[in-house]
Enzyme design. Sequence first.
Site, PDB file in Angstrom:
ATOM      1  N   SER A 126      27.160  10.504 -37.588  1.00 48.84           N
ATOM      2  CA  SER A 126      27.352   9.792 -38.844  1.00 48.84           C
ATOM      3  C   SER A 126      27.815  10.716 -39.981  1.00 48.84           C
ATOM      4  O   SER A 126      28.796  11.440 -39.820  1.00 48.84           O
ATOM      5  CB  SER A 126      26.057   9.046 -39.195  1.00 48.84           C
ATOM      6  OG  SER A 126      26.273   8.101 -40.219  1.00 48.84           O
ATOM      7  N   ASP A 155      30.362  -0.671 -35.279  1.00 49.16           N
ATOM      8  CA  ASP A 155      29.136  -0.256 -34.585  1.00 49.16           C
ATOM      9  C   ASP A 155      27.889  -0.854 -35.246  1.00 49.16           C
ATOM     10  O   ASP A 155      26.782  -0.371 -35.058  1.00 49.16           O
ATOM     11  CB  ASP A 155      29.057   1.278 -34.491  1.00 49.16           C
ATOM     12  CG  ASP A 155      28.858   1.953 -35.840  1.00 49.16           C
ATOM     13  OD1 ASP A 155      28.574   1.260 -36.844  1.00 49.16           O
ATOM     14  OD2 ASP A 155      28.980   3.196 -35.899  1.00 49.16           O
ATOM     15  N   HIS A 167      25.342   1.946 -34.260  1.00 52.07           N
ATOM     16  CA  HIS A 167      25.500   3.173 -35.042  1.00 52.07           C
ATOM     17  C   HIS A 167      24.401   4.200 -34.747  1.00 52.07           C
ATOM     18  O   HIS A 167      24.685   5.386 -34.575  1.00 52.07           O
ATOM     19  CB  HIS A 167      25.486   2.815 -36.534  1.00 52.07           C
ATOM     20  CG  HIS A 167      25.828   3.971 -37.416  1.00 52.07           C
ATOM     21  ND1 HIS A 167      27.082   4.524 -37.456  1.00 52.07           N
ATOM     22  CD2 HIS A 167      25.072   4.684 -38.284  1.00 52.07           C
ATOM     23  CE1 HIS A 167      27.090   5.524 -38.318  1.00 52.07           C
ATOM     24  NE2 HIS A 167      25.886   5.645 -38.842  1.00 52.07           N
TER      25      HIS A 167
END
Length: 459
Positions: free
Chosen positions: A227, A394, A427
């Site tokens: 991320s 995601d 995610h």
Amino acid sequence: MGRMQRPRLALVPAAAAAAAVMLVVMLSSCCCGVSAARAASASASGAGQQRHPVILIPGAGGNQLEARLTEDYKPCSLACRVWPLVRGRGGWFRLWFDPSVLLAPLTRCFAERMMLFYDAGADDYRNAPGVETRVTDFGSTSTLRYLDPNLKLLTGYMNTLASTLEEAAGYEEGQDLFGAPYDFRYGLAGPGHPSRVGSAYLDRLRLLVESACAANGGRPAVLVAHSLGGLYALQLLARSPAPWRAAHVARLLTLSAPWGGSVQEMLTFASGNTLGVPFVDAALVRDEQRTAESNLWLLPAPKVFGNTTLVVSRLHGGRAYSAKNMTQFLRDIGFEEGVEPYRARIRPLVEALPEPGVPVTCLVGTGVDTVERLVYGDGGFDEGPEEVVYGDGDGTVNLASLLGPIKAWSDSPAQVVEVVELPKVSHSGILNDKSALDQIIRILDSINFNATTTYQSSF
Ligand SMILES: *[C@@H]1O[C@H](CO)[C@@H](O)[C@H](O)[C@H]1NC(C)=O
Ligand SMILES: *[C@@H]1O[C@H](CO)[C@@H](O)[C@H](O)[C@H]1NC(C)=O
Ligand SMILES: *[C@@H]1O[C@H](CO)[C@@H](O)[C@H](O)[C@H]1NC(C)=O
């Protein structure tokens, strides 16, 4: 465009309420992956002493922060004056993550301590007055793996990944496996603008990469970044000379990197993102979330989202905002303080998405409903969206953001780019999902296999 649903929320940085969700995710994910890891443990053992060191760079919510309060601290309540009752040496206590943030009166203490302030004179962000913060255990994966690194009782969000690297690929903490936590509230800025905290992190990260290489026979490191960590890693590479990159970084391996930000971030700024956790004050959470520079960094980038309408406000006569209208959007939601730092510091940063300059592999989850457009009603932004349209991504980051910039990089002949799509992997699920972990091990194996053959002979 997907179907319409009520808002359904997922992981964003700097949310008090995110903690609750993370806690659940972390607890439930503590023990999976291990048996699969054991089964595969023969795979990399042949690489033995020849492994490239791995440096784990977490996403925003995966970091931990300690704080202490000085005389300049002005608590908003008696509770905040005395809380927490027990503090460590020097007055340090855990600020993020600490489960007490879920108790309403303490959510307020948490929010006032987490807030950042933009100092226009210095053109930089700083902590709230009287609040000192620090990141502990830099270099180790400890704070990424355990919610409480001292007791090691509650596992944190990168525990499965780190354990899989140890058990399936033979990595050893402190030998060829390292962690690079950071203060996730801060960010970086475009050229000419200071970022004291973010730049200091890049310096620290650079030294960690160098010492990891030195401790492993000069073999360059693999940066494994989740991320927001992917954005930091990209900036480290972009701000380092080509010979440094070639000598020190074998590969950048990103997991769910939000290269062009995410539409969900606009929801966070407009109406707060309590992540579906009940009893949490969305306005309080929102005010704290707005102050984090990293949240501005994660707003949808014009380069990636172009003219697409992302938000509509009926209160403003049906005004439509694209990523190019971000300053107007920040004004209309009542966050004038964010306009100048966004315009001067963040937009130039996200407009330049330089290629990494080292081989890059991007693992991305797809096929999960992801906020693509928000419609606000006559009640304005405070009321929350009246309608949410979902699209592909995601669950947190839109597909355009996950893939757009990579396509541009792959046009460059010198840039090696590999994309691995993981259907239905979310995610944060990418850190625990077996198909994702298998891919990560496969990629590291192939890099390490080269290390024992072609790479070594050329050294
Ligand atoms: C986006 O909008 C601008 C101004 O309205 C226009 O000049 C430009 O051609 C548009 N770009 C695309 C890709 O539609
Ligand atoms: C958004 O930006 C475009 C130009 O890119 C402009 O034509 C339009 O009026 C802007 N909309 C708002 C709501 O500011
Ligand atoms: C392994 O080495 C070959 C030849 O040098 C190179 O083309 C390939 O990209 C390398 N693979 C990995 C995973 O680094």
